[in-house]
Design a protein around this motif. Structure first.
Motif, PDB file in Angstrom:
ATOM      1  N   LYS A   1      45.252  37.685  51.021  1.00 31.27           N
ATOM      2  CA  LYS A   1      46.570  38.034  50.482  1.00 31.27           C
ATOM      3  C   LYS A   1      46.537  39.129  49.420  1.00 31.27           C
ATOM      4  CE  LYS A   1      48.267  33.375  51.367  1.00 31.27           C
ATOM      5  NZ  LYS A   1      48.612  32.094  50.747  1.00 31.27           N
ATOM      6  N   GLU A   2      45.360  39.660  49.111  1.00 31.59           N
ATOM      7  CA  GLU A   2      45.235  40.741  48.110  1.00 31.59           C
ATOM      8  C   GLU A   2      45.434  40.262  46.665  1.00 31.59           C
ATOM      9  OE1 GLU A   2      44.441  44.101  48.771  1.00 31.59           O
ATOM     10  OE2 GLU A   2      44.039  43.383  50.820  1.00 31.59           O
ATOM     11  N   GLU A   3      46.080  39.108  46.492  1.00 27.48           N
ATOM     12  CA  GLU A   3      46.228  38.590  45.127  1.00 27.48           C
ATOM     13  C   GLU A   3      46.257  37.068  45.153  1.00 27.48           C
ATOM     14  OE1 GLU A   3      50.009  40.487  44.067  1.00 27.48           O
ATOM     15  OE2 GLU A   3      50.914  38.479  44.135  1.00 27.48           O
ATOM     16  N   SER A   4      46.062  36.504  43.967  1.00 20.17           N
ATOM     17  CA  SER A   4      45.966  35.038  43.892  1.00 20.17           C
ATOM     18  C   SER A   4      46.557  34.579  42.562  1.00 20.17           C
ATOM     19  CB  SER A   4      44.492  34.625  43.983  1.00 20.17           C
ATOM     20  OG  SER A   4      44.344  33.272  43.631  1.00 20.17           O
ATOM     21  N   PRO A   5      47.360  33.512  42.592  1.00 17.70           N
ATOM     22  CA  PRO A   5      47.800  32.941  41.312  1.00 17.70           C
ATOM     23  C   PRO A   5      46.604  32.255  40.650  1.00 17.70           C
ATOM     24  CG  PRO A   5      48.454  31.510  43.115  1.00 17.70           C
ATOM     25  CD  PRO A   5      47.791  32.700  43.747  1.00 17.70           C
TER      26      PRO A   5
ATOM     27  N   GLU B   1      40.431  46.895  34.731  1.00 21.61           N
ATOM     28  CA  GLU B   1      41.683  46.513  35.397  1.00 21.61           C
ATOM     29  C   GLU B   1      42.363  45.350  34.682  1.00 21.61           C
ATOM     30  OE1 GLU B   1      42.956  48.180  37.870  1.00 21.61           O
ATOM     31  OE2 GLU B   1      41.216  49.525  38.108  1.00 21.61           O
ATOM     32  N   LEU B   2      41.556  44.416  34.264  1.00 20.73           N
ATOM     33  CA  LEU B   2      42.118  43.240  33.581  1.00 20.73           C
ATOM     34  C   LEU B   2      42.764  43.635  32.260  1.00 20.73           C
ATOM     35  CD1 LEU B   2      39.193  40.777  34.356  1.00 20.73           C
ATOM     36  CD2 LEU B   2      41.573  40.459  35.086  1.00 20.73           C
TER      37      LEU B   2
ATOM     38  N   VAL C   1      38.486  41.478  40.161  1.00 22.80           N
ATOM     39  CA  VAL C   1      37.289  40.645  40.094  1.00 22.80           C
ATOM     40  C   VAL C   1      36.509  40.767  41.401  1.00 22.80           C
ATOM     41  CG1 VAL C   1      38.521  38.566  40.918  1.00 22.80           C
ATOM     42  CG2 VAL C   1      36.428  38.302  39.573  1.00 22.80           C
ATOM     43  N   THR C   2      35.156  40.765  41.289  1.00 24.08           N
ATOM     44  CA  THR C   2      34.366  40.661  42.517  1.00 24.08           C
ATOM     45  C   THR C   2      33.642  39.331  42.493  1.00 24.08           C
ATOM     46  OG1 THR C   2      32.428  41.677  41.539  1.00 24.08           O
ATOM     47  CG2 THR C   2      33.990  43.160  42.598  1.00 24.08           C
ATOM     48  N   ILE C   3      33.723  38.667  43.627  1.00 22.15           N
ATOM     49  CA  ILE C   3      33.068  37.369  43.758  1.00 22.15           C
ATOM     50  C   ILE C   3      32.126  37.473  44.948  1.00 22.15           C
ATOM     51  CG2 ILE C   3      33.420  34.921  44.302  1.00 22.15           C
ATOM     52  CD1 ILE C   3      36.260  35.301  42.974  1.00 22.15           C
ATOM     53  N   SER C   4      30.837  37.179  44.702  1.00 24.13           N
ATOM     54  CA  SER C   4      29.898  37.307  45.820  1.00 24.13           C
ATOM     55  C   SER C   4      28.781  36.294  45.672  1.00 24.13           C
ATOM     56  CB  SER C   4      29.314  38.718  45.821  1.00 24.13           C
ATOM     57  OG  SER C   4      28.698  38.950  44.571  1.00 24.13           O
ATOM     58  N   LYS C   5      28.071  36.109  46.746  1.00 22.35           N
ATOM     59  CA  LYS C   5      26.882  35.256  46.693  1.00 22.35           C
ATOM     60  C   LYS C   5      25.664  36.156  46.812  1.00 22.35           C
ATOM     61  CE  LYS C   5      28.028  30.619  47.636  1.00 22.35           C
ATOM     62  NZ  LYS C   5      27.541  29.403  48.272  1.00 22.35           N
ATOM     63  N   GLU C   6      24.720  35.966  45.903  1.00 25.73           N
ATOM     64  CA  GLU C   6      23.529  36.811  45.940  1.00 25.73           C
ATOM     65  C   GLU C   6      22.282  35.938  45.979  1.00 25.73           C
ATOM     66  OE1 GLU C   6      23.621  39.540  42.654  1.00 25.73           O
ATOM     67  OE2 GLU C   6      25.613  40.288  43.204  1.00 25.73           O
TER      68      GLU C   6
ATOM     69  N   VAL D   1      48.626  33.298  35.878  1.00 23.30           N
ATOM     70  CA  VAL D   1      48.709  34.763  35.935  1.00 23.30           C
ATOM     71  C   VAL D   1      48.390  35.156  37.382  1.00 23.30           C
ATOM     72  CG1 VAL D   1      47.998  35.025  33.528  1.00 23.30           C
ATOM     73  CG2 VAL D   1      46.262  35.093  35.350  1.00 23.30           C
ATOM     74  N   THR D   2      48.626  36.407  37.697  1.00 26.12           N
ATOM     75  CA  THR D   2      48.315  36.874  39.044  1.00 26.12           C
ATOM     76  C   THR D   2      47.078  37.760  39.004  1.00 26.12           C
ATOM     77  OG1 THR D   2      50.640  36.839  39.611  1.00 26.12           O
ATOM     78  CG2 THR D   2      49.189  38.130  41.043  1.00 26.12           C
ATOM     79  N   ILE D   3      46.066  37.357  39.768  1.00 24.52           N
ATOM     80  CA  ILE D   3      44.826  38.131  39.835  1.00 24.52           C
ATOM     81  C   ILE D   3      44.875  38.970  41.114  1.00 24.52           C
ATOM     82  CG2 ILE D   3      42.295  37.992  40.030  1.00 24.52           C
ATOM     83  CD1 ILE D   3      43.318  37.098  37.316  1.00 24.52           C
ATOM     84  N   LYS D   4      44.697  40.298  40.947  1.00 30.41           N
ATOM     85  CA  LYS D   4      44.684  41.180  42.118  1.00 30.41           C
ATOM     86  C   LYS D   4      43.233  41.393  42.556  1.00 30.41           C
ATOM     87  CE  LYS D   4      49.156  43.087  41.602  1.00 30.41           C
ATOM     88  NZ  LYS D   4      49.660  43.858  40.442  1.00 30.41           N
TER      89      LYS D   4
END
Lengths: 691, 691
Positions: free
Chosen positions: B494-498, B460-461, B515-520, B508-511
């Motif tokens: 918001k589905e996206e982030s500056p 996607e990026l 990206v996946t951000i998680s705690k494991e 840039v705008t990240i949708k």
């Protein structure tokens, strides 16, 4: 080339021709369809010749030393260097960035060895001889190194790979070519071999043109690419920089520390109560931007020098303490012996001076002191020689020069230069700076001296030479006695004389009325003169590398399954003097170990405490490899053992005494033999069993 | 600006106006032809006002310290420097060539002091703390100093005289202008004075543009020519050079020794058995091509640094030996005290750490050890303070930083910096070299750790950012926990982030799908981390200069006709420990003197023997000026006197004991008080009479 090699080369060439001829004969017989017995006989003869050739080849290889000897040296060096790098004695600098050729770091044990060597140097030279130690900057303005000659002459000849631009030292390429040819190409004729040997002998004297011609003649190309090479051209070995922000003050990183002393002569002479002789000394970094550094620690781009400049009256170079070294006897290699192809021989120093082999007592005294310094560090006296410079090696102004050379795996390496540089350096700086760097000797009563007096007649010279008058006057006044007396004779006989004025770059004609030259008797109350300087200059890194090699040996482990490395450093040099080991991991032993460690710290003994559970044998082996001379092992609360590295002998000592005993031997007030005869011996019981 | 100064400036300005007004009135009366008594009264009033103004002026001068105080400091410094240069403690380098600004030589006594200071540094830090000492080259390739930030940021702002090209440090010119104005121009308003003081306070923070604007605003010109100045521009302070002959490998003379240690971290960590904490240390030359060096030995272009890099787990900065220094109490100047205008105060070190004034125990331990080091050298503890860096002085990565400042005639001078530099340097070299400079902590059992996992979705990026994809991916991966969790929340709501990508220099705008951000929860067997480094860094030349000033005093000669100079160096520091004087020129005495001299040499005590016929008083005075603590005077064949420099007390000792007694006191095993109470006192008889 010695006789046997010459004969062998001749024999080898003949045998080679015979083999070729016989091979030809065999092929001819076969082609002609000769009978089988005839062919067989010819082949047998050929094989016989080949065997004879092989035998001569072996003898020749042995004679030129290109075989096993150099292989052994390489193997030995690799073993030493591996140990040194693995234990961080030294490492290539900036390793994580793939390093920079010719730059090395001393890691902890190497740094300790270096600082021990320097501390001993200070004790042996500066303190014992009451030298004036100074500490001058590395950054040096151009004018100083212009005066010393470094800006113009401190160069090596360089060639470039014409395609890649890679640079090589021209003389190294030629030297490598000759050595390789001599050692590996057995088919060259004795004449060719003699020629190559001659090239090697005169290598240092070859001009840029001669070097270039030889490189062309031999078809030498760039070692890595085989590309053609440029003509040789000089490359100045000083690192250049710029002092201050303007960009208008060129400077260099000093290539030696000596100049800092010379420019301070006037102040130092005053500090010494205006008395000669005296010596100044300096320890510090020096820098040489080598074209292609090699030989590890021996040829580097930055190194520590320790230099002494001993200033002395040129008319009296005797030394009050010479008798203290006169009886020393060691390997000396005078000029005559080198020229006549002999080898170094043991000569008593007193005899070398009295027979005039060594120019004067002061030079001799320093040779003796250098010998004592190096051997006390642990340099093997049988692999140390003092070699006199040949006439072509010496600077034109030098009165005499001897190098302390130490034999290591790279051959005989110059580690200390001891030169009588006459008045050259002080004169050069006097001239360039306009400050008189001279000494005075006051006479008890005035002396009558016959002096040459040159009086240029300025009026006449002005009329004749107009704007050039000053240059002519100065040149006339600068004539030495011989020149002046010749001119006087010419003027008297011919009324005029041609005269070369170097500042004008041409001859002028001096007429009789332009100058008076006479000898007059004058009363003098003092003598003013430029002192001579005798300069022992120590390459500390080279000495340390040779010391590493001379101290290294291996011995089998107790189980006999591996070879263990040992450095037999004397306590003076050892990076750590002592280790403290609790025999096993037990709190009581560890506390005793800590108490001993504190006593050692208080006594100023560098040591290491190791409380890991590793077997005692392994711990001994690890520290033998660092050259630690003594190990204190704690195996009871009241007494401990002290083990000596090389003999592996152990004595038993009370806890309270242990630090003191170690201090006495490491400070040199007692020997291990003294300790061995004083304390009960500890047999190879529990502590040693593991080793 | 303190209150009294403010009031005085106000009063001065008012009185100045009053004087001007009254002068005007007098002139008006005269012009109007007023009666003499009236004019006289007006003049008397004017004179009264002038006297009042003069009185306020004196008070104001005293308040701003620009008067006698600084004059006294200058006079004192001149007396010290004259003595130092006359006795060759140090001298401007290359003096016969008119010298080079910012380069100094240490002559014999200065060189001895320096080597004593360094030997004690080695004993106090390296040996007692078991540090790993290394020795790296000064010549450093560009890549190393690029990583450390020196190539880009090690600059000072410079202005040029627009006509002559002479260079000046922009901040120095502005600082001089402000100080001069504040101290000499009493007519400036309190507001103006406050402004100038503010400029001085923020001087180090001014940008190139701000500095340039101030220089223009104040009309500052070139000091020597009064020509206009260029705008300020950065000048890199490193001496640049070129390594090897190709001209393609830029290098610099190192501006500090620390980098040599950082690049060797991996090897040193291994050498230390892969254990933290440990410290490495290095003594060596460093180089800074100052724009316009001044303040003698304090700001020079080449100097000796002694640096320690103590590597420690960032999660555990306790120190096992902190209790040994916790009770020390000395002048500390924490950030808060500086901000609120207070002065330094005595705080027990333990309290400073427990109250969090000093960031951690290890930093505190080194502050304590530095205090002990400096005061044992002879630095006056009342003129030594530890000043914490203000927030604006500290590098952004530093956790805390304290300077040991010593007060000398130039004011409070930073002589040792003690900084907790966190993981900055090791990280910088890890990144640039690609070699991980990290430590491991093995867990006894595996631990479950909650870890943040950032997974950029490259497909996607790539679609969204094309050629910039790599920069965006790297920026996403480099987010810290806080940034990542904020982005996660924004994406979910918001589905996206500056998102600011610093390598692109824009948002840039990240949708959400990028990206996946998680705690494991992960099981970890060890923790891998970059160690923090705590760096005590010693400017040896600065310490020595302050030591010279703190040790210097004068006292009247016996006849009272002149002031004699004395350096009260402790034996540890003194360039020569002892002199040996035959009382009068007599062969018997001279022989005894030689015997004692030999014993001193054997004992390793640096000394000087003086057999000139100069009066004993003059000989004492000469050596007092070198700071020699003890003098042995030979006035009989069986016993001698030993004189102590500061008290001038003398004891009588047998010839055979003399060297030993001196050794005991110079080595610090006995004090002079011990000696004084052990041996018979020698009254000021024949030997002293002359003094």
């Amino acid at each position: 080339m010695d006789t046997s090699e010459k004969i062998l080369r001749q024999a080898f060439a003949e045998k080679q021709s015979a083999v070729e001829a016989q091979g030809h004969a065999v092929r001819a017989l076969k082609a002609a369809g000769a009978a089988k017995p005839e062919i067989d006989a010819a082949i047998e003869s050929l094989n016989g010749l080949k065997l004879e050739k092989a035998s001569i080849e072996r003898q020749l290889q042995a004679a030129i030393g290109g075989g096993d000897g150099s292989l052994n040296r390489e193997t030995f060096r690799q073993a030493v260097v591996n140990t040194l790098e693995r234990r961080l004695f030294y490492i290539p600098s900036f390793k994580i960035y793939r390093g920079v050729a010719g730059l090395y770091d001393y890691g902890p044990p190497g740094c300790a060895v270096k600082s021990n060597v320097l501390a001993f140097w200070r004790q042996h030279f500066v303190l014992e001889e009451n030298m004036l130690e100074v500490d001058c900057p590395c950054v040096t303005p151009e004018v100083v190194l212009k005066a010393s000659g470094h800006v113009d002459k401190f160069t090596d000849l360089m060639v470039k790979d014409e395609k890649t631009g890679t640079c090589y030292r021209a003389d190294h390429l030629l030297k490598d070519f000759c050595n390789e040819k001599l050692q590996k190409d057995l088919s060259i004729s004795p004449e060719k071999a003699a020629e190559l040997r001659h090239v090697l002998a005169v290598l240092d004297d070859l001009s840029s043109e001669q070097l270039g011609a030889k490189i062309k003649e031999y078809g030498i190309t760039a070692p890595d690419t085989k590309n053609p090479l440029s003509d040789p051209y000089p490359f100045n070995l000083m690192f250049q920089t710029s002092i201050g922000p303007s960009g208008l003050s060129p400077g260099y990183m000093r290539p030696e520390t000596a100049q800092g002393i010379f420019v301070n002569f006037k102040d130092l002479y005053y500090y010494n109560g205006n008395k000669l002789p005296f010596a100044a000394a300096q320890i510090g970094q020096a820098f040489r931007n080598e074209i292609s550094p090699r030989q590890g620690l021996l040829r580097v781009r930055e190194f520590t020098l320790a230099e002494i400049e001993h200033f002395v009256d040129p008319e009296n170079k005797s030394h009050p303490k010479f008798s203290e070294v006169a009886n020393l006897e060691f390997l000396m290699f005078p000029r005559e012996e080198q020229m006549s192809g002999h080898s170094a021989k043991r000569i008593p120093l007193g005899e070398a001076v009295s027979r005039g082999i060594v120019n004067n007592e002061t030079l001799g005294y320093f040779i003796g002191r250098v010998y004592l310094f190096l051997t006390r560090l642990g340099i093997d006296k049988d692999r140390l020689r003092f070699r006199q410079h040949l006439a072509n090696e010496m600077a034109h102004y030098a009165a005499d020069c001897w190098d302390a050379e130490i034999e290591c795996s790279y051959g005989w390496i110059e580690c200390v230069g001891i030169a009588d540089r006459s008045a050259y350096d002080l004169r050069a700086h006097s001239e360039k700076s306009g400050v008189a760097l001279v000494a005075q000797e006051k006479f008890l009563e005035p002396r009558e001296v016959e002096k040459l007096v040159i009086n240029p007649v300025k009026k006449e010279l002005g009329l004749a030479f107009k704007g050039n008058q000053r240059m002519v006057v100065e040149a006339l006044e600068a004539m030495n006695e011989k020149e002046a007396l010749e001119m006087k004779a010419t003027l008297e006989s011919k009324e005029e004389s041609p005269f070369y004025v170097c500042t004008l770059g041409k001859n002028v004609t001096i007429k009789k009325n332009m100058v008076t030259i006479s000898k007059e008797i004058k009363k003098e109350h003092q003598r003013v003169f430029t002192p001579s300087v005798i300069e022992p200059s120590f390459g500390i890194g080279r000495i340390i590398f040779c010391l590493f090699e001379h101290s290294f040996y291996t011995r089998p482990s107790k189980a006999g399954d591996e070879q263990l490395n040992v450095f037999r450093f004397p306590p003076l040099v050892a990076p750590i003097k002592c280790t403290v080991f609790p025999l096993v991991q037990q709190q009581q032993y560890e506390e005793v170990a800590k108490v001993i460690s504190q006593s050692l710290t208080t006594a100023g003994i560098s040591h290491k405490i190791d409380i890991t559970g590793t077997s005692i044998g392994k711990r001994y082996a690890r520290t033998d490899e660092l050259g630690v001379p003594f190990a204190i092992t704690v195996d009871s609360a009241s007494s401990v053992t002290i083990r000596e590295r090389d003999s592996k002998d152990q004595v038993r000592v009370n806890v309270g005494e242990a630090a003191l005993v170690v201090k006495e031997v490491t400070d040199g007030r007692q020997t291990w033999a003294d300790v061995w005869s004083t304390f009960p011996h500890h047999s190879a019981g529990s502590a040693e069993a593991d080793e």
